[in-house]
Design an enzyme around this catalytic site. Structure first.
Site, PDB file in Angstrom:
ATOM      1  N   ASP A   1      -1.989  -8.598  11.675  1.00 57.33           N
ATOM      2  CA  ASP A   1      -3.346  -9.043  11.344  1.00 57.33           C
ATOM      3  C   ASP A   1      -3.806 -10.251  12.141  1.00 57.33           C
ATOM      4  OD1 ASP A   1      -3.751  -7.054   9.348  1.00 57.33           O
ATOM      5  OD2 ASP A   1      -2.377  -8.169   8.060  1.00 57.33           O
TER       6      ASP A   1
ATOM      7  N   ARG B   1      -4.020   3.581   7.505  1.00 54.81           N
ATOM      8  CA  ARG B   1      -2.870   3.607   6.594  1.00 54.81           C
ATOM      9  C   ARG B   1      -2.751   4.957   5.868  1.00 54.81           C
ATOM     10  NH1 ARG B   1       0.924  -0.264   5.144  1.00 54.81           N
ATOM     11  NH2 ARG B   1       0.744  -0.535   7.378  1.00 54.81           N
TER      12      ARG B   1
ATOM     13  N   SER C   1       0.833  -1.219   0.000  1.00 54.08           N
ATOM     14  CA  SER C   1       0.000   0.000   0.000  1.00 54.08           C
ATOM     15  C   SER C   1       0.863   1.264   0.000  1.00 54.08           C
ATOM     16  CB  SER C   1      -0.967  -0.001   1.190  1.00 54.08           C
ATOM     17  OG  SER C   1      -0.281  -0.257   2.395  1.00 54.08           O
TER      18      SER C   1
ATOM     19  N   ARG D   1       3.267  -4.748  16.667  1.00 53.03           N
ATOM     20  CA  ARG D   1       1.855  -4.345  16.560  1.00 53.03           C
ATOM     21  C   ARG D   1       0.961  -5.471  17.070  1.00 53.03           C
ATOM     22  NH1 ARG D   1       1.787  -2.973  10.286  1.00 53.03           N
ATOM     23  NH2 ARG D   1       2.732  -5.050  10.340  1.00 53.03           N
TER      24      ARG D   1
ATOM     25  N   HIS E   1       6.099 -12.565   7.418  1.00 54.21           N
ATOM     26  CA  HIS E   1       6.272 -11.165   7.002  1.00 54.21           C
ATOM     27  C   HIS E   1       7.442 -11.073   6.045  1.00 54.21           C
ATOM     28  CE1 HIS E   1       6.643  -6.791   7.208  1.00 54.21           C
ATOM     29  NE2 HIS E   1       5.371  -6.824   7.590  1.00 54.21           N
TER      30      HIS E   1
ATOM     31  N   ARG F   1      10.835   5.052 -11.703  1.00 54.71           N
ATOM     32  CA  ARG F   1      10.890   4.303 -12.954  1.00 54.71           C
ATOM     33  C   ARG F   1      12.050   3.310 -12.902  1.00 54.71           C
ATOM     34  NH1 ARG F   1      11.030   1.160 -16.984  1.00 54.71           N
ATOM     35  NH2 ARG F   1      10.088   1.831 -18.951  1.00 54.71           N
TER      36      ARG F   1
ATOM     37  N   HIS G   1      -1.759  -8.939   1.916  1.00 51.35           N
ATOM     38  CA  HIS G   1      -1.476  -7.663   2.602  1.00 51.35           C
ATOM     39  C   HIS G   1      -2.610  -7.392   3.601  1.00 51.35           C
ATOM     40  CE1 HIS G   1       0.304  -3.853   3.347  1.00 51.35           C
ATOM     41  NE2 HIS G   1      -0.173  -3.151   2.332  1.00 51.35           N
TER      42      HIS G   1
HETATM   43  N1  AMX Z   1       1.769 -19.732   6.010  1.00 54.84           N
HETATM   44  C1  AMX Z   1       2.213 -20.638   5.108  1.00 54.84           C
HETATM   45  N2  AMX Z   1       3.237 -20.417   4.283  1.00 54.84           N
HETATM   46  C2  AMX Z   1       3.867 -19.247   4.407  1.00 54.84           C
HETATM   47  C3  AMX Z   1       3.497 -18.277   5.343  1.00 54.84           C
HETATM   48  C4  AMX Z   1       2.380 -18.548   6.164  1.00 54.84           C
HETATM   49  N3  AMX Z   1       1.922 -17.668   7.043  1.00 54.84           N
HETATM   50  N4  AMX Z   1       4.316 -17.211   5.209  1.00 54.84           N
HETATM   51  C5  AMX Z   1       5.174 -17.508   4.220  1.00 54.84           C
HETATM   52  N5  AMX Z   1       4.892 -18.740   3.726  1.00 54.84           N
HETATM   53  C6  AMX Z   1       5.512 -19.393   2.579  1.00 54.84           C
HETATM   54  C7  AMX Z   1       5.333 -18.528   1.349  1.00 54.84           C
HETATM   55  O1  AMX Z   1       4.034 -18.700   0.785  1.00 54.84           O
HETATM   56  C8  AMX Z   1       6.458 -19.000   0.462  1.00 54.84           C
HETATM   57  O2  AMX Z   1       6.054 -20.222  -0.109  1.00 54.84           O
HETATM   58  P1  AMX Z   1       6.495 -20.617  -1.613  1.00 54.84           P
HETATM   59  O3  AMX Z   1       7.985 -20.772  -1.542  1.00 54.84           O
HETATM   60  O4  AMX Z   1       5.766 -21.877  -1.855  1.00 54.84           O
HETATM   61  O5  AMX Z   1       6.073 -19.488  -2.496  1.00 54.84           O
HETATM   62  C9  AMX Z   1       7.560 -19.288   1.478  1.00 54.84           C
HETATM   63  O6  AMX Z   1       6.908 -19.470   2.756  1.00 54.84           O
HETATM   64  C10 AMX Z   1       8.569 -18.160   1.613  1.00 54.84           C
HETATM   65  O7  AMX Z   1       7.881 -16.962   1.880  1.00 54.84           O
HETATM   66  P2  AMX Z   1       8.565 -15.823   2.771  1.00 54.84           P
HETATM   67  O8  AMX Z   1       9.791 -15.363   2.048  1.00 54.84           O
HETATM   68  O9  AMX Z   1       8.710 -16.249   4.178  1.00 54.84           O
HETATM   69  O10 AMX Z   1       7.441 -14.691   2.794  1.00 54.84           O
HETATM   70  P3  AMX Z   1       7.172 -13.573   1.703  1.00 54.84           P
HETATM   71  O11 AMX Z   1       8.056 -12.409   1.982  1.00 54.84           O
HETATM   72  O12 AMX Z   1       7.193 -14.119   0.333  1.00 54.84           O
HETATM   73  O13 AMX Z   1       5.661 -13.194   2.013  1.00 54.84           O
HETATM   74  C11 AMX Z   1       3.799 -12.765   3.416  1.00 54.84           C
HETATM   75  C12 AMX Z   1       5.279 -12.499   3.181  1.00 54.84           C
HETATM   76  C13 AMX Z   1       3.316 -11.850   4.518  1.00 54.84           C
HETATM   77  C14 AMX Z   1       3.028 -12.456   2.155  1.00 54.84           C
HETATM   78  C15 AMX Z   1       3.632 -14.250   3.823  1.00 54.84           C
HETATM   79  O14 AMX Z   1       4.300 -14.491   5.045  1.00 54.84           O
HETATM   80  C16 AMX Z   1       2.178 -14.663   3.935  1.00 54.84           C
HETATM   81  O15 AMX Z   1       1.572 -15.024   2.929  1.00 54.84           O
HETATM   82  N6  AMX Z   1       1.566 -14.623   5.178  1.00 54.84           N
HETATM   83  C17 AMX Z   1       0.167 -14.928   5.346  1.00 54.84           C
HETATM   84  C18 AMX Z   1      -0.692 -13.752   4.900  1.00 54.84           C
HETATM   85  C19 AMX Z   1      -0.563 -12.593   5.849  1.00 54.84           C
HETATM   86  O16 AMX Z   1      -0.669 -12.730   7.058  1.00 54.84           O
HETATM   87  N7  AMX Z   1      -0.367 -11.384   5.300  1.00 54.84           N
HETATM   88  C20 AMX Z   1      -0.331 -10.159   6.097  1.00 54.84           C
HETATM   89  C21 AMX Z   1       1.069  -9.576   6.187  1.00 54.84           C
HETATM   90  C22 AMX Z   1       1.061  -8.272   6.959  1.00 54.84           C
HETATM   91  C23 AMX Z   1       0.372  -7.197   6.169  1.00 54.84           C
HETATM   92  O17 AMX Z   1       0.845  -6.777   5.137  1.00 54.84           O
HETATM   93  N8  AMX Z   1      -0.776  -6.758   6.591  1.00 54.84           N
END
Ligand code: AMX
Length: 474
Positions: free
Chosen positions: A409, A435, A277, A363, A354, A455, A307
């Site tokens: 979250d 936000r 965002s 948080r 994260h 860019r 997110h």
């Molecule tokens: N549950 C299961 N698998 C997870 C996970 C979780 N909570 N968090 C990460 N992983 C997996 C990823 O999907 C990825 O799998 P892949 O290799 O098969 O694609 C692997 O672990 C490596 O990911 P990462 O490097 O640890 O995380 P990232 O930086 O790519 O993504 C995030 C970060 C937040 C998107 C991810 O941890 C996630 O999907 N969490 C669950 C959704 C969530 O809570 N989002 C809110 C984040 C906070 C916010 O922005 N509000």
């Protein structure tokens, strides 16, 4: 519309300069570089000072390398590439967020509170984000009043909201309404009238203050329309703070809920600039799109399940879990099996992991503190605590997530449902209201600093292979 203020001239007409240089809040002595209560005047002094500092720094170091980029980062969502300036907050992988150098517990201690309250007022955090200074109670009161006075919604936006079908997701309604508010943009008007570049930040400031002021009314109208049969949001009370007015418009009177909202709207504001965002608002703003367009775009990113939508996903996930097990207390074994089932189905555990953090999100911790103080016996809170005990080990065992700890979250929905706000599909709207304070305080600075069009360079896989001198096997 009649209430819409032309605040530029009015703001500069107020000479609210106090003589003191320091003040005490909750027994904590806070140094304030400037006790002027007029935020625009304070910014008018700070922006050129900062720009002079940046100019000297860049002259000395413009060719100094600040990092390098690997192929993994190019394919891996640009993680950790140092490639943008964001002045309002910085995120440390272990420590978590610092707003202008202050941690969340420090902000909770130092920022002014509502009378009788114990949580910080988001107005104070906005002041801190904009200026780098802990505000005085008078400065915070000034912001509350400004926002109350700028809160009126134009008729076409109310009509737009009232005509959305109730099955349109609240976040889509929210983003569309913010874009529609663009009719009010002073930035766009000034640009059209060939305003000088050095004045862009002033128009950005006016739009940002107007937009933040209007967001609770927009968000409350969505809430009332979708879940409360279109009942009226009522009127703004100019003597109340931003969160109290928002709760009143939503229809919540409980003082504890209002305190929760003050905390919620403070901690969700800003999380440095690289998240979806914040980065979206920064990118769109760099094209000199006005604050309404830029923040509307940010909301579209916040609506993604990886997110901001994760706060909705957590509650949906928890509710299904409880329903699946007949609503009774869940054993650690049952819970572990449910978590593994989620992972084995190729889904993420919402609220965990994260892109930057490598420890429990502060948080999350401050929301847990709030729950321990106000709702320690709530069954859903107990379930969230039980999950906190189990998920990190399971994610570590699975070996994929780089961060097995909870993020913001994982907790927020449980607090909201305790006070009666059970409409999960609405939760991300609250995140969005907060936000705005982060995206828009930085927006003012981005225009003040004259940051250019963003860019970055993209390459095709073929181009990358050439760059790496790699020849694929036939
Ligand atoms: N549950 C299961 N698998 C997870 C996970 C979780 N909570 N968090 C990460 N992983 C997996 C990823 O999907 C990825 O799998 P892949 O290799 O098969 O694609 C692997 O672990 C490596 O990911 P990462 O490097 O640890 O995380 P990232 O930086 O790519 O993504 C995030 C970060 C937040 C998107 C991810 O941890 C996630 O999907 N969490 C669950 C959704 C969530 O809570 N989002 C809110 C984040 C906070 C916010 O922005 N509000």
């Amino acid at each position: 519309m009649a209430l819409l203020r032309q605040a530029t001239s009015k703001a500069f007409a107020l000479p609210n300069v106090l003589q003191t240089k320091s003040h005490v809040i909750n027994g904590v002595r806070c140094l304030s570089a400037d006790s002027n209560t007029n935020l625009k005047e304070v910014l008018a002094k700070k922006i050129p000072e900062h720009n002079a500092k940046v100019k000297a720094f860049r002259t000395a170091h413009n060719t100094t390398k600040v990092g390098e980029v690997t192929l993994d980062q190019v394919y891996g969502g640009m993680r950790s590439i140092k490639a943008m300036v964001w002045e309002t907050s910085v995120l440390d992988a272990d420590e978590g967020i610092r707003f202008r150098g202050f941690t969340i517990p420090e902000c909770q201690a130092k920022l002014p509170k509502a009378p009788g309250g114990s949580e910080p007022l988001p107005e104070g955090l906005f002041w801190l984000l904009c200026t780098g200074d802990i505000p005085t109670p008078e400065q915070v009161k000034w912001v509350s009043k400004e926002w109350a006075q700028r809160a009126a919604l134009p008729a076409h936006v109310v009509a737009l909201l009232n005509n959305f079908p109730s099955n349109l997701h609240p976040m889509s309604q929210f983003a569309a309404a913010v874009i529609a508010l663009q009719s009010e943009s002073k930035f766009a008007k000034a640009y059209e009238e060939k305003a000088h570049k050095s004045t862009y930040w002033e128009h950005a400031y006016e739009d940002s203050m107007d937009l933040i002021a209007k967001l609770p009314g927009v968000a409350a109208t969505i809430y009332r329309n979708v879940y409360k049969s279109g009942s009226s949001i009522g009127t703004i009370d100019e003597n109340k703070d931003w969160s109290a007015n928002f709760c009143k418009m939503l229809g919540y009177k409980d003082e504890k809920f209002i305190e929760l909202m003050r905390l919620y709207l403070t901690i969700h504001t800003d999380h440095e600039g690289g998240n979806v965002s914040a980065h979206t608002s920064h990118l769109v703003g760099s094209a000199l799109s006005d604050p309404y367009l830029s923040f509307g775009a940010a909301l579209c990113g916040l609506a993604g399940p990886l997110h901001g939508l994760a706060n909705q996903e957590v509650l949906v996930w928890l509710t299904k879990l409880r329903e699946g097990l007949g609503g009774k207390n869940v054993s650690d074994e049952e819970l572990s099996a449910y978590i593994w089932k989620t992972l084995n189905a190729g889904q993420v555990v919402p609220g965990y992991g994260h892109a930057v953090l490598r420890k429990t999100d502060p948080r999350y911790s401050c929301q847990r503190e709030f729950a321990l103080k106000h709702l320690p016996e709530d069954p859903m809170f107990k379930l969230v605590s039980q999950i906190y005990k189990l998920v990190p080990d399971i994610l570590l065992k699975q070996g994929k997530a780089k961060n097995p700890w909870p993020n913001v979250d994982a907790h927020s929905g449980v607090l909201l449902q305790y006070y009666g706000m059970k409409e999960m599909s609405y939760y991300t709207v609250l995140f969005g209201v907060s936000r705005a304070l982060g995206c828009l305080s930085q927006f003012i600075w981005s225009r003040g600093m004259g940051l250019p069009l963003e860019r970055p360079k993209s390459l095709s896989t073929e181009g990358l292979m050439k760059l790496c001198k790699y020849t694929p096997e036939k």
